[in-house]
Scaffold this active site. Structure first.
Site, mmCIF file in Angstrom:
data_model
loop_
_atom_site.group_PDB
_atom_site.id
_atom_site.type_symbol
_atom_site.label_atom_id
_atom_site.label_comp_id
_atom_site.label_asym_id
_atom_site.label_seq_id
_atom_site.Cartn_x
_atom_site.Cartn_y
_atom_site.Cartn_z
ATOM 1 N N HIS A 86 -6.535 7.526 -14.660
ATOM 2 C CA HIS A 86 -7.801 6.834 -14.910
ATOM 3 C C HIS A 86 -8.339 7.314 -16.249
ATOM 4 O O HIS A 86 -8.358 8.516 -16.522
ATOM 5 C CB HIS A 86 -8.802 7.146 -13.800
ATOM 6 C CG HIS A 86 -10.190 6.664 -14.092
ATOM 7 N ND1 HIS A 86 -10.461 5.361 -14.459
ATOM 8 C CD2 HIS A 86 -11.392 7.304 -14.081
ATOM 9 C CE1 HIS A 86 -11.763 5.225 -14.650
ATOM 10 N NE2 HIS A 86 -12.349 6.384 -14.434
ATOM 11 N N HIS A 131 -11.294 6.206 -19.717
ATOM 12 C CA HIS A 131 -12.341 5.315 -20.241
ATOM 13 C C HIS A 131 -11.928 4.878 -21.643
ATOM 14 O O HIS A 131 -12.752 4.895 -22.569
ATOM 15 C CB HIS A 131 -13.701 6.022 -20.257
ATOM 16 C CG HIS A 131 -14.353 6.108 -18.916
ATOM 17 N ND1 HIS A 131 -15.639 5.683 -18.671
ATOM 18 C CD2 HIS A 131 -13.879 6.543 -17.724
ATOM 19 C CE1 HIS A 131 -15.938 5.878 -17.387
ATOM 20 N NE2 HIS A 131 -14.891 6.410 -16.789
ATOM 21 N N ASP A 183 6.525 -6.944 -21.959
ATOM 22 C CA ASP A 183 7.466 -5.840 -21.752
ATOM 23 C C ASP A 183 7.037 -4.947 -20.584
ATOM 24 O O ASP A 183 7.849 -4.188 -20.051
ATOM 25 C CB ASP A 183 7.548 -4.961 -23.014
ATOM 26 C CG ASP A 183 8.455 -5.554 -24.088
ATOM 27 O OD1 ASP A 183 9.344 -6.350 -23.746
ATOM 28 O OD2 ASP A 183 8.273 -5.212 -25.277
ATOM 29 N N HIS A 188 -16.442 -0.801 -15.290
ATOM 30 C CA HIS A 188 -16.087 0.610 -15.265
ATOM 31 C C HIS A 188 -14.968 0.913 -16.273
ATOM 32 O O HIS A 188 -15.253 1.319 -17.397
ATOM 33 C CB HIS A 188 -15.693 0.993 -13.819
ATOM 34 C CG HIS A 188 -15.474 2.453 -13.618
ATOM 35 N ND1 HIS A 188 -15.510 3.050 -12.392
ATOM 36 C CD2 HIS A 188 -15.191 3.439 -14.492
ATOM 37 C CE1 HIS A 188 -15.279 4.345 -12.526
ATOM 38 N NE2 HIS A 188 -15.090 4.603 -13.787
ATOM 39 N N TYR A 241 17.392 -2.560 -21.970
ATOM 40 C CA TYR A 241 16.633 -1.739 -22.906
ATOM 41 C C TYR A 241 16.848 -0.265 -22.579
ATOM 42 O O TYR A 241 16.928 0.101 -21.413
ATOM 43 C CB TYR A 241 15.151 -2.098 -22.827
ATOM 44 C CG TYR A 241 14.298 -1.362 -23.819
ATOM 45 C CD1 TYR A 241 14.026 -1.900 -25.083
ATOM 46 C CD2 TYR A 241 13.770 -0.113 -23.509
ATOM 47 C CE1 TYR A 241 13.238 -1.215 -25.997
ATOM 48 C CE2 TYR A 241 12.988 0.573 -24.422
ATOM 49 C CZ TYR A 241 12.727 0.023 -25.662
ATOM 50 O OH TYR A 241 11.943 0.709 -26.572
#
Lengths: 244, 244, 244, 244
Positions: A105, A107, A130, A181, A239
């Site tokens: 998480h 910001h 991708d 958020h 890839y």
């Protein structure tokens, strides 16, 4: 006594340190956790501890019932969100999906801008394709009742519900914006979850600049989206240096 | 003779050095002060001295009447603004509020853009709500008479008056934009004031990018604003490692 | 046994390392190759290897038929695009043009934004004109059939065809945007190709900011475009320390 | 034999090194010169030499007739522009003004955007007013005849003419945008000229972000502009540590 969580905490610590290195959050505005399916616990950043003093032994180990299994500090205030997501990922895994073992998480600035504008991120280019063959979803605002109940746990429920409502698979779309958020991202381990958080920020910046050039910019044609997704994630992915 | 202001000057110096570290101003376009309520003095950056040669002993100590108590250099040209704010904060404290003991002024780019556009910053997301449960105010332009009188002192008065008119409490909203000029921020110590200045810049950047995506973006619902404010600042705050 | 490709691999490695140094791509989202016309091979970055562990000996040498001539790792997934371009450049060279011996592909942010918006970059200023006297082209989207066929090879064909259709000379315009994907750039050696990739990103950022100020901004008058191109690239070029 | 230009070249070198340090140009896209009024010569960056290999002894000394007085390398291709400006500044000085002894040219991104959009920069805030009490001018495009004649010399004439037409004094407004090209700035020495180039870039960024928030943003009221200019540059200036 040997610390049975040492490796897990070190993995989580290393991934947490990527947040300041890649400028995904200032101060303590981010957290990464690493999950151990065998013990059904995850190691997560302690709440409000600055990255430049954070040590691997500071990480807090929490089980899937929310009980602290190891560590002296308070775990991240977002711990309940991570817990709900791991519980859901385990449920999916028992249905045959491969496991998700890391959550991040942050910001990060451009991802927050899309979350604040409550806009999903369309697939404008191959950089996005991708890493996911569909738009990056944005939740609705959490309602007042859920906020009163258990805010952080309900944030996890909101993410799970959004994926269900939109019929999305968290193994194919490893990131989401929580409205008003910011972003959550996950992956096969803590390192990949923070990689996906960095991808999300860069894809959001590219989308933001694209929309500034053309507010009605169209998404990439489906055949190009599929191709880019398949060459990295399909059964014949080519890839990188080895097949998964 | 021992320097009775040594600790205060070191605290102010350390916080001043955060300005270039966090890119809150180029050259000498910022200043931080640290207040000592016992002696009723504050230590502030000397005027026009570059950060890379600034030493703790260069800081200037000024009392609440504006007299230099210690230091050989001229204090920041913004000293009178700091003085008016500390005087007001002391007045509020005697009415039962907890003290504010640090002030930061910068010319950080996104905060200046909002100040130049004379726009308050709406609460678009939880990053903002974590630090204030209301919009970040922007003053009016100072009138010609006040400018003639004592510009920097009147800048302090303008800030105080804006808070009074808008019925805001500086303990709950630790930052403001001075129209056409730039941001001021404060906190429980010098370090927290510069933290708030960095938060303001990041929140302004997020708001700017949000408005580019949607010029009519709506603020976060009130129940989410309250929740984020309360979990960090309410009586039952649970963010971080210990209660305040 | 001496490595006959050592110098070529070192040149390609050095140019690849410019990608993270100049922030032209995060993670492994870029690649540079260096071409040796005598041996008709090029050295290219291996696929998915992080720059901070990349060594010169990891580079893969590929010939113009697409066969790996040297190296243990898989070459970049974009190798076929590089190959088609070198084949075309050799063809042009045999018609009397000077050789192109380096190619760079990145996902640099502003260039990707123009590619995603499918917009060529007009010559808004002398920074652009110093490096090309015409707009930077953007291809069409590749069609579904070409994608099915051989995607990366067809990306090369798309670039070559766009230059032909628009009657452009790759020796005079060393960069292009592939629609919905991102930039390719080339030059007289690997170092110059990455220089052109950096120029492209900066020119795109300048153009983006110009269009934000004036969505109908006009290109530079032709006499100024010619002058800037000629003073660096014309027969009487006088920029720098020696004639080419 | 002692190098009589050693100090001048070192001053110019030191100021040139500020260009990459402050990100005012990538590669070799900038140059600074330092003027010695006693000898009527200036030291300037050699053309096309990278900053990371530039040494003080590489600087080229040129007199006001354009003759190289010292140095083995070609001077900057913008040398004629610097020469015309110094000639004009000397002319102004003989009329009683204080001397200008440093000039900086860059391709800094936001300043170039305003130059490419052919927009002067209005005084939106005190950051601008601290360095000039009026808008930053932008020239017209140079006409085809002047370009044919002597492009770089005519760039100097264009700057001088723009100041005359707009009745501006280069001692009060130390910067200009050349339409479609980029910024020039000057000051009492080479260091101050590069300072003004950095100020210009930051002021342009602030103005760009302000116009994004409000395309019709109004300039600062005149009484605030005058106050900020006077407190730094008026007869009773009080910013910094000593009167000029």
């Amino acid at each position: 006594m040997a610390d049975i969580y040492k490796t897990l905490k070190e993995e989580a610590w290393e991934a947490n340190m990527e947040i300041p290195r890649r400028s995904l959050a200032i101060y303590t505005w981010g957290n990464v956790s690493a999950f151990d399916p065998a013990r059904a616990v995850f190691a997560i950043k302690p709440s409000g501890v600055a990255y430049d003093v954070l040590k691997a032994e500071d990480l807090v180990v929490v089980d899937l019932e929310g009980k602290v299994a190891d560590g002296k500090l308070n775990p991240s205030s977002d711990t309940e969100t991570h817990r709900v997501l791991y519980r859901e990922f385990v449920r999916l895994a028992s249905a045959g999906s491969s496991a998700i073992k890391g959550i991040t998480h942050t910001h990060s600035t451009y991802a927050v801008a899309f979350a604040q504008a409550k806009r999903p991120v369309l697939v404008f280019g191959t950089t996005h394709a991708d890493h996911g063959a569909e738009e990056i979803p944005c939740t609705e605002y959490m309602d007042a009742e859920a906020v009163q109940n258990n805010y952080e746990l309900e944030t996890g429920n909101l993410i799970v519900d959004t994926f269900k409502k939109q019929n999305k698979n968290p193994l194919h779309m490893p990131m989401i914006l929580v409205a008003g958020h910011g972003p959550f991202a996950w992956g096969k381990d803590a390192a990949q979850s923070v990689y996906h958080a960095a991808v999300l920020e860069e894809v959001c910046k590219m989308a933001h600049l694209t929309l500034a050039l053309d507010p009605h910019a169209k998404p990439l044609p489906e055949h190009l989206i599929r191709k880019h997704w398949e060459r990295k994630h399909g059964p014949n992915a080519y890839y990188g240096q080895k097949k998964k």
